[in-house]
Write a protein that holds these residues in place. Structure first.
Motif, PDB file in Angstrom:
ATOM      1  N   SER A  30       1.678  -6.078  -6.704  1.00 45.06           N
ATOM      2  CA  SER A  30       0.983  -4.827  -6.974  1.00 45.06           C
ATOM      3  C   SER A  30      -0.532  -5.040  -7.017  1.00 45.06           C
ATOM      4  CB  SER A  30       1.476  -4.213  -8.284  1.00 45.06           C
ATOM      5  OG  SER A  30       0.946  -2.924  -8.459  1.00 45.06           O
ATOM      6  N   VAL A  31      -0.969  -6.115  -7.657  1.00 50.54           N
ATOM      7  CA  VAL A  31      -2.397  -6.410  -7.742  1.00 50.54           C
ATOM      8  C   VAL A  31      -2.964  -6.701  -6.355  1.00 50.54           C
ATOM      9  CG1 VAL A  31      -4.085  -8.091  -8.600  1.00 50.54           C
ATOM     10  CG2 VAL A  31      -2.355  -7.158 -10.148  1.00 50.54           C
ATOM     11  N   ILE A  32      -2.245  -7.491  -5.576  1.00 44.61           N
ATOM     12  CA  ILE A  32      -2.686  -7.782  -4.205  1.00 44.61           C
ATOM     13  C   ILE A  32      -2.727  -6.502  -3.377  1.00 44.61           C
ATOM     14  CG2 ILE A  32      -2.030  -8.935  -2.049  1.00 44.61           C
ATOM     15  CD1 ILE A  32      -1.063 -11.292  -3.794  1.00 44.61           C
ATOM     16  N   GLY A  33      -1.697  -5.677  -3.495  1.00 44.89           N
ATOM     17  CA  GLY A  33      -1.674  -4.410  -2.779  1.00 44.89           C
ATOM     18  C   GLY A  33      -2.821  -3.499  -3.178  1.00 44.89           C
ATOM     19  N   ARG A  34      -3.132  -3.488  -4.460  1.00 43.20           N
ATOM     20  CA  ARG A  34      -4.240  -2.660  -4.958  1.00 43.20           C
ATOM     21  C   ARG A  34      -5.572  -3.202  -4.443  1.00 43.20           C
ATOM     22  NH1 ARG A  34      -3.978   0.496  -9.639  1.00 43.20           N
ATOM     23  NH2 ARG A  34      -2.139  -0.698 -10.195  1.00 43.20           N
ATOM     24  N   ALA A  35      -5.748  -4.518  -4.484  1.00 45.49           N
ATOM     25  CA  ALA A  35      -7.025  -5.121  -4.090  1.00 45.49           C
ATOM     26  C   ALA A  35      -7.263  -5.065  -2.579  1.00 45.49           C
ATOM     27  CB  ALA A  35      -7.073  -6.576  -4.569  1.00 45.49           C
ATOM     28  N   LEU A  36      -6.236  -5.335  -1.797  1.00 45.77           N
ATOM     29  CA  LEU A  36      -6.420  -5.425  -0.348  1.00 45.77           C
ATOM     30  C   LEU A  36      -6.200  -4.115   0.386  1.00 45.77           C
ATOM     31  CD1 LEU A  36      -4.703  -8.861   0.384  1.00 45.77           C
ATOM     32  CD2 LEU A  36      -7.128  -8.393  -0.005  1.00 45.77           C
ATOM     33  N   PHE A  37      -5.237  -3.334  -0.064  1.00 50.33           N
ATOM     34  CA  PHE A  37      -4.850  -2.148   0.694  1.00 50.33           C
ATOM     35  C   PHE A  37      -5.008  -0.844  -0.082  1.00 50.33           C
ATOM     36  CE2 PHE A  37      -1.978  -5.725   1.819  1.00 50.33           C
ATOM     37  CZ  PHE A  37      -2.547  -6.035   3.043  1.00 50.33           C
ATOM     38  N   MET A  38      -5.495  -0.930  -1.321  1.00 51.93           N
ATOM     39  CA  MET A  38      -5.636   0.231  -2.194  1.00 51.93           C
ATOM     40  C   MET A  38      -4.312   0.947  -2.433  1.00 51.93           C
ATOM     41  SD  MET A  38      -8.591   0.082  -3.130  1.00 51.93           S
ATOM     42  CE  MET A  38     -10.220   0.699  -3.171  1.00 51.93           C
TER      43      MET A  38
END
Length: 162
Positions: A30-38
């Motif tokens: 979720s954090v990676i998705g939020r940081a990279l892809f919003m």
């Protein structure tokens, strides 16, 4: 009897650790998705709350069995073994009562929430499941603490993990 409790507690704890691992992986994703892809994982907070509550409930029996709970013995460290044994037995009994209350109210809460058809805000998952899956861990902790209280009064049988 105690070997059955030990086996159940071990399996509950392993399942709890597995749930914690899944929550950790989901949080990272979720954090990676939020940081990279919003785009975080929808409902990640709901799933984290549910997963960690389940993990704690499932790990409580093993913690109790292994004597992993905090014991404050500042005032009783110099007491005789017999007094310490009686105080420990009282502690196990009080923990049993608390676990009985928690297991009972969690089960009643699950029925009540199911009848009300409550769902989580984001994902719309039935809330009663969250309550229902907590009760078995609490109930197993109750049984283990009762057995420890029953055995603790006899010298040489302090821990069910022996």
């Amino acid at each position: 009897m105690f070997s059955v409790l030990r086996t159940l507690a071990r399996w509950f704890a392993l399942l709890g650790v597995f749930c914690a691992g899944l929550v950790a992986l989901m949080t990272v994703a979720s954090v990676i998705g939020r940081a990279l892809f919003m785009t975080p994982i929808p409902g990640d907070i709901e799933l984290t709350q549910f997963g960690i509550a389940l993990c704690i409930s499932l790990c409580l029996p093993w913690c109790q069995l292994r004597g992993g709970n905090i014991i404050v013995d500042f005032f009783t460290a110099r007491a005789s073994e017999g007094v310490q044994r009686k105080l420990d037995m009282l502690g196990y009994t009080l923990l049993s009562l608390m676990m009985a209350l928690l297991a009972w109210r969690t089960a009643v809460g699950a029925v009540s929430v199911r009848e009300a058809s409550e769902t989580t805000m984001i994902l719309g998952l039935p809330m009663w499941i969250t309550y229902a899956v907590l009760a078995p861990g609490l109930a197993l902790t109750l049984v283990i603490a009762l057995c420890q209280a029953a055995r603790h009064d006899k010298p040489g049988t302090i821990d069910t993990a022996e």
